[in-house]
Design an enzyme around this catalytic site. Structure first.
Site, PDB file in Angstrom:
ATOM      1  N   ARG A  94     -28.134 -17.665   8.002  1.00 52.93           N
ATOM      2  CA  ARG A  94     -29.135 -17.080   7.437  1.00 52.93           C
ATOM      3  C   ARG A  94     -30.312 -16.471   8.546  1.00 52.93           C
ATOM      4  O   ARG A  94     -30.737 -15.311   8.045  1.00 52.93           O
ATOM      5  CB  ARG A  94     -29.916 -18.235   6.364  1.00 52.93           C
ATOM      6  CG  ARG A  94     -30.464 -17.739   5.169  1.00 52.93           C
ATOM      7  CD  ARG A  94     -30.911 -18.947   4.334  1.00 52.93           C
ATOM      8  NE  ARG A  94     -29.907 -19.356   3.280  1.00 52.93           N
ATOM      9  CZ  ARG A  94     -29.663 -18.760   2.372  1.00 52.93           C
ATOM     10  NH1 ARG A  94     -30.343 -17.366   1.893  1.00 52.93           N
ATOM     11  NH2 ARG A  94     -28.688 -19.375   1.395  1.00 52.93           N
ATOM     12  N   LEU A 148     -35.180 -16.129   1.643  1.00 55.23           N
ATOM     13  CA  LEU A 148     -35.728 -15.813   2.968  1.00 55.23           C
ATOM     14  C   LEU A 148     -36.121 -16.896   3.844  1.00 55.23           C
ATOM     15  O   LEU A 148     -36.580 -17.978   3.405  1.00 55.23           O
ATOM     16  CB  LEU A 148     -36.915 -14.995   3.003  1.00 55.23           C
ATOM     17  CG  LEU A 148     -36.819 -13.550   2.330  1.00 55.23           C
ATOM     18  CD1 LEU A 148     -38.015 -12.515   2.271  1.00 55.23           C
ATOM     19  CD2 LEU A 148     -35.615 -12.579   3.021  1.00 55.23           C
ATOM     20  N   ASP A 176     -42.934 -17.439  -0.184  1.00 52.41           N
ATOM     21  CA  ASP A 176     -43.094 -18.444   0.597  1.00 52.41           C
ATOM     22  C   ASP A 176     -41.613 -18.898   0.584  1.00 52.41           C
ATOM     23  O   ASP A 176     -40.776 -18.485   0.328  1.00 52.41           O
ATOM     24  CB  ASP A 176     -44.040 -19.449   0.198  1.00 52.41           C
ATOM     25  CG  ASP A 176     -43.741 -20.423  -1.179  1.00 52.41           C
ATOM     26  OD1 ASP A 176     -42.537 -20.238  -1.667  1.00 52.41           O
ATOM     27  OD2 ASP A 176     -44.615 -20.948  -1.401  1.00 52.41           O
ATOM     28  N   ASN A 186     -42.278 -10.622  -3.924  1.00 55.32           N
ATOM     29  CA  ASN A 186     -41.135 -10.316  -4.897  1.00 55.32           C
ATOM     30  C   ASN A 186     -41.781 -10.306  -6.476  1.00 55.32           C
ATOM     31  O   ASN A 186     -42.514 -10.869  -6.997  1.00 55.32           O
ATOM     32  CB  ASN A 186     -40.650 -11.706  -4.867  1.00 55.32           C
ATOM     33  CG  ASN A 186     -39.467 -11.953  -5.788  1.00 55.32           C
ATOM     34  OD1 ASN A 186     -38.508 -11.058  -5.627  1.00 55.32           O
ATOM     35  ND2 ASN A 186     -39.149 -12.995  -6.466  1.00 55.32           N
ATOM     36  N   GLY A 212     -40.113 -21.424  -0.772  1.00 55.59           N
ATOM     37  CA  GLY A 212     -39.474 -21.805  -1.843  1.00 55.59           C
ATOM     38  C   GLY A 212     -39.012 -20.927  -2.654  1.00 55.59           C
ATOM     39  O   GLY A 212     -38.891 -19.776  -2.478  1.00 55.59           O
ATOM     40  N   HIS A 229     -40.395 -10.998 -10.280  1.00 55.00           N
ATOM     41  CA  HIS A 229     -39.636 -12.099 -10.961  1.00 55.00           C
ATOM     42  C   HIS A 229     -39.638 -11.861 -12.597  1.00 55.00           C
ATOM     43  O   HIS A 229     -41.006 -11.877 -13.003  1.00 55.00           O
ATOM     44  CB  HIS A 229     -39.997 -13.564 -10.622  1.00 55.00           C
ATOM     45  CG  HIS A 229     -39.236 -14.384 -11.057  1.00 55.00           C
ATOM     46  ND1 HIS A 229     -37.866 -14.843 -10.684  1.00 55.00           N
ATOM     47  CD2 HIS A 229     -39.423 -15.311 -12.284  1.00 55.00           C
ATOM     48  CE1 HIS A 229     -37.449 -15.756 -11.476  1.00 55.00           C
ATOM     49  NE2 HIS A 229     -38.211 -16.022 -12.372  1.00 55.00           N
ATOM     50  N   ASP A 242     -39.244 -18.536  -5.755  1.00 51.83           N
ATOM     51  CA  ASP A 242     -40.151 -18.129  -6.818  1.00 51.83           C
ATOM     52  C   ASP A 242     -41.230 -18.978  -6.892  1.00 51.83           C
ATOM     53  O   ASP A 242     -41.996 -19.088  -8.062  1.00 51.83           O
ATOM     54  CB  ASP A 242     -39.412 -17.924  -8.029  1.00 51.83           C
ATOM     55  CG  ASP A 242     -38.198 -17.146  -8.152  1.00 51.83           C
ATOM     56  OD1 ASP A 242     -38.132 -16.044  -7.165  1.00 51.83           O
ATOM     57  OD2 ASP A 242     -37.364 -17.472  -8.558  1.00 51.83           O
ATOM     58  N   ARG A 265     -31.386 -12.874  -1.972  1.00 51.77           N
ATOM     59  CA  ARG A 265     -31.306 -13.823  -0.732  1.00 51.77           C
ATOM     60  C   ARG A 265     -32.635 -14.649  -0.660  1.00 51.77           C
ATOM     61  O   ARG A 265     -33.677 -13.801  -0.875  1.00 51.77           O
ATOM     62  CB  ARG A 265     -31.061 -13.214   0.637  1.00 51.77           C
ATOM     63  CG  ARG A 265     -29.952 -11.951   0.372  1.00 51.77           C
ATOM     64  CD  ARG A 265     -28.463 -12.827   0.281  1.00 51.77           C
ATOM     65  NE  ARG A 265     -28.317 -13.755   1.668  1.00 51.77           N
ATOM     66  CZ  ARG A 265     -27.214 -14.512   1.499  1.00 51.77           C
ATOM     67  NH1 ARG A 265     -26.358 -14.533   0.462  1.00 51.77           N
ATOM     68  NH2 ARG A 265     -26.996 -15.293   2.425  1.00 51.77           N
TER      69      ARG A 265
HETATM   70  C1  GRF Z   1     -35.343  -7.451 -12.059  1.00 52.76           C
HETATM   71  O1  GRF Z   1     -35.358  -8.144 -13.126  1.00 52.76           O
HETATM   72  C2  GRF Z   1     -36.339  -8.491 -11.047  1.00 52.76           C
HETATM   73  O2  GRF Z   1     -37.333  -8.844 -11.657  1.00 52.76           O
HETATM   74  C3  GRF Z   1     -35.466  -9.500 -10.547  1.00 52.76           C
HETATM   75  O3  GRF Z   1     -34.155  -8.907 -10.408  1.00 52.76           O
HETATM   76  C4  GRF Z   1     -33.937  -7.615 -11.098  1.00 52.76           C
HETATM   77  C5  GRF Z   1     -33.806  -6.525 -10.367  1.00 52.76           C
HETATM   78  O4  GRF Z   1     -33.601  -5.238 -11.217  1.00 52.76           O
HETATM   79  N1  GRF Z   1     -35.955 -10.016  -9.281  1.00 52.76           N
HETATM   80  P1  GRF Z   1     -33.584  -3.774 -10.536  1.00 52.76           P
HETATM   81  O5  GRF Z   1     -32.302  -3.967  -9.329  1.00 52.76           O
HETATM   82  O6  GRF Z   1     -34.818  -3.262  -9.888  1.00 52.76           O
HETATM   83  O7  GRF Z   1     -33.075  -3.069 -11.739  1.00 52.76           O
END
Ligand code: GRF
Length: 211
Positions: free
Chosen positions: A73, A101, A149, A115, A151, A117, A153, A99
């Site tokens: 990694r 990080l 970070d 990120n 962890g 989420h 999410d 992935r």
């Molecule tokens: C999204 O739901 C995002 O929140 C998550 O992965 C998905 C990616 O979708 N981390 P896309 O490739 O942007 O359509």
């Protein structure tokens, strides 16, 4: 609150999948809605993923670094950091980048990796968050943009958007309603970074975006 160091304007997006969030960034930029932020490169760990096609169609620089080609990694992340630094990237946006990080990657871009989420963190971290939320029976779902970070999410939350869970929803209709909010939230956070409106309290790891 300490003000964050110079506002990052050169944005590198990392993706593994279909790239609809990348497309939202591209479209926001085309409409002038990213402020001074500029998408300078899109990197992917999956050759042929939809995000790469979207990047190329928009005329963006791209690179592909397949994680399977690396012994560890850490070695994969070093290659990613080198590719991003070669383009003077200042803000790294994970837009469906699948992935985890390493500390080495994060040290290369301190408080400059975000990120998106698809849940209202800290609820439902990890994968299949929308399905987790649906099966749990929550009445509000949504999405979160956070600093990354080490962890899963777990980094400081920058911004969130909530959507209702309707009685006739299924996992897919809920996923799409959340996704539509992702496409608004992520560009707004990138713009806030580029405009110097993001700060992080180093003691409490609390992140704020000024209006
Ligand atoms: C999204 O739901 C995002 O929140 C998550 O992965 C998905 C990616 O979708 N981390 P896309 O490739 O942007 O359509």
């Amino acid at each position: 609150m300490t003000a964050a160091a110079p506002a990052p304007r050169r944005v590198g997006v990392l993706a593994s999948g279909s790239g609809t969030n990348l497309q939202a960034l591209i479209d926001a930029g085309a409409r002038g809605e990213l402020g001074p932020a500029r998408l300078v490169v899109v990197g992917a760990n999956v050759a042929g993923c939809g995000a790469l096609g979207r990047a190329r169609a928009a005329g963006l620089d791209t690179f592909v670094i397949e994680h399977r080609a690396f012994p560890s990694r850490e070695a994969f992340d070093e290659a990613m950091v080198a590719a991003l630094r070669a383009r003077q990237v200042e803000l790294v946006v994970l837009a469906g980048f699948m992935r985890i990080l390493t500390p080495g990657f994060l040290a290369a871009f301190p408080d400059r990796v975000v990120n998106i989420h698809p849940s209202l963190l800290p609820a439902f971290p990890g994968v299949h968050s929308q399905a987790q939320a649906f099966r749990h029976g929550v009445k509000l779902a949504g999405c979160t943009v956070h600093l990354v970070d080490t962890g899963v999410d777990s980094g400081p939350i920058l911004a969130q958007a909530a959507v209702p869970v309707l009685n006739d929803d299924d996992e897919e209709t809920l996923r799409l309603r959340i996704l539509a909010e992702e496409h608004e939230l992520l560009p707004s956070v990138v713009r806030a970074f580029a405009e110097g409106r993001v700060s992080v309290d180093p003691a409490h790891r609390r992140a704020l975006i000024r209006a």
